[in-house]
Design an enzyme around this catalytic site. Sequence first.
Site, mmCIF file in Angstrom:
data_model
loop_
_atom_site.group_PDB
_atom_site.id
_atom_site.type_symbol
_atom_site.label_atom_id
_atom_site.label_comp_id
_atom_site.label_asym_id
_atom_site.label_seq_id
_atom_site.Cartn_x
_atom_site.Cartn_y
_atom_site.Cartn_z
ATOM 1 C CD GLU A 86 -39.384 13.358 -43.445
ATOM 2 O OE1 GLU A 86 -39.816 13.866 -42.283
ATOM 3 O OE2 GLU A 86 -40.129 12.134 -44.351
ATOM 4 C CG HIS A 124 -16.898 18.888 -25.396
ATOM 5 N ND1 HIS A 124 -16.180 18.804 -24.172
ATOM 6 C CD2 HIS A 124 -17.529 17.325 -25.294
ATOM 7 C CE1 HIS A 124 -16.983 18.070 -23.619
ATOM 8 N NE2 HIS A 124 -17.528 17.725 -23.877
#
Length: 761
Positions: A17, A700
């Site tokens: 959540e 990256h």
Amino acid sequence: MAKIHNLGFPRIGARRELKFALERYWKGDDTADQLEAVATALRKENWERQKQAGLNLIPVGDFSFYDQVLDTSFLLGNIPTRFQNSPSVSTLNQYFRVARGLSPDPQAEPVRAAEMTKWFDTNYHYLVPEFEAETQFELNPERLLNQIKEAQDLGYAAKPVILGPLSYLWLGKGHSGIQPLDLLEQLIPLYSRLLSEISRLGVEWLQIDEPILALDLPDSWKKAFEVTYHQLRHPGLKILMATYFGPLADNLTTIAHLPVEGLHIDAVRGRDEVTIVLDKISGYKTISLGVIDGRNIWRSDLNALLQWLKPIHEKLGDRLWLAPSCSLLHVPVDLEQEDQLPEGVAGWLSFAQQKLEELNILAIALNDGEDKVAGQLDVNASAIFNRRHSSLVNNVSVKEKLAQLGDDSFFRSDTFEVRRQLQHQALGLPLFPTTTIGSFPQTADIRRQRQQFKSGEISQEQYHQAMQEEIRKAVAEQEALDIDVLVHGEAERNDMVEYFGEQLDGYCFSRYGWVQSYGSRCVKPPIIYGDVARPKAMTVAWTQFAQEQTLRPMKGMLTGPITMLQWSFVRDDQPREQTAWQIALALQEEVLDLEQAGIRIIQMDEPALREGLPLRKSEWKNYLAWATRAFRLSVYGVQPATQIHTHMCYSEFNDIIGAIAELDADVITIETSRSDMELLDAFVNFSYPNDIGPGVYDIHSPNIPTQRAIVELMEKALKHIPAQQLWINPDCGLKTRGWDEVRPALRAMVNAAKALRLRHE
Ligand code: GLN
Ligand code: ZN
């Protein structure tokens, strides 16, 4: 009466959540109030779970929106100066800005985020505190104090948790010559004030985490413990100093006489030490034994624990507390949700919720007598028995193969010099051969196909064809770029460990077994529950198909045994190395099948080799010895002309370069570019014997490297490594990039290789 408590509960939520709430907030879909409401509900749910499980004290302050070390930096007002240019930004947005470099507030300019690094030997990452010449601490206790009140108002017996000053300083990084320990003097008064404020709320016990006590500490740091904790004494507030992740060893003498009222120790990893600790700790202290493994997901053997604990309980009485070994942050929330585990396996497992229940059974048995929980103890005993004897766990033929290994099962029969010659003849590669690390962009298209396949929308056949098409495209792209050693692109792989785990016996996967990795990012580690074996070939068909599309050598791509081990929940009923060697044997079969299918280069990725290093240096040698053996076993038996590659993605390997050479891979590709070939420091005093491909650009970052930049980096490398040993490649797989980034970057790389050949041939 023995008390039970917990060091920390997973904050992400049973169904992640918090992750989803954070991401909604960052996107601007939710308001700060909505985010806070999710947080409040999660805290309440977690506290209630712990209370229901019978805990006497409940941790508060373990909840975090991103990371508990970053929370500590905010608690202490330690925000690096580069973030201090946006005074109108809310604290919450500023907090996310430090964590992520950006925040939902348009007022806040993007800036370089704080560095992230691994929390001890876990897969959790914390945000590294920065100490600058300008650093001035300032206590901001409201958030913590409010959470304490929140818990108290709801009627929970709150035990606040904070990170201790020494661990906080140790985990940080000093800039411009600042020594973190020098800041201690500034920090102690703030902690003192914090303790007063906490005490004023009527708190009885405060947990101060000092996990660095499981590390090798210099004397100056050991001494600092004494000074610090003498000054932190506070009338009316009891301190439980918590250590975890390993035994105290030499640090025990450091803290045995500290004026704290309680000490928590890791009685799973430090079990052998418990008697000594009990001996050395003075008679008035509370001892919290972390008896339930907070780092793994196995059900505890409660009957065995009870037998061990009973005499300790008799001796300590009320002074004995029980807890998980460390915060439960490192395990998933609740096993009850799992409905797809292999028959029988669920009964052997215990997630955070179940671990609390185990504690409760122990406490009742000790305090009120075993007959009060006879039923639960019986269920536990049969689960333990069942696991030990299950045919799911035990595979006789694997055990036999392992038993037959001799010293010569780990060493290739020819030296690298001989192999190099033969490989050169077989492969005919130019000087500075070019290659990539394995994966090509996982496009939205690829992910959708996999989704549709999993949900049954497209057939196995359709999915297979779609992936073959992706391979065909990736091969064509690489040929057009004129790369020398090709890869198939890993389109069919969701994750480099999961992909193999799903095909191996002895592995299983939970549905909701998420563990926080950093911020909103979670991982769902596979569970290794039994002897590992390979029922059938895993990658051969794909690799063979790829090889058929080209005349250039196609590199087979596998995940190495240490990485397969390190990124999973592993068995606790046999030593880690046994499991690693079993995985290695399964991989070896794959390697030999690939070779049989005509694949002449095989890469065994080991990005996790370094992170498997034990916390204590004295254990490194042993670890590196078995880890090296596992790698060598996984590639044992190939012809000398077959070239073995490995890949690792970190540049700090000065301290283990010897072990890396011991792997005896023919070629190693490695990350270097973010650190501007910093890795080459390792080559000054150590001449690496085999071939090496120092990553020439940082995958990256979305930036496209120039040919010139790559040539310059390679020229730097050439100062330490002879041209004949060097390969040219990016520093990691390309799956997170788009093709529009990959194409120009690889074009620059290939052109750089060609320019270098002209210069050096
Ligand atoms: N072969 C893998 C890839 O290219 C290696 C990933 C990694 O090093 N973590 O994606
Ligand atoms: Zn990598």
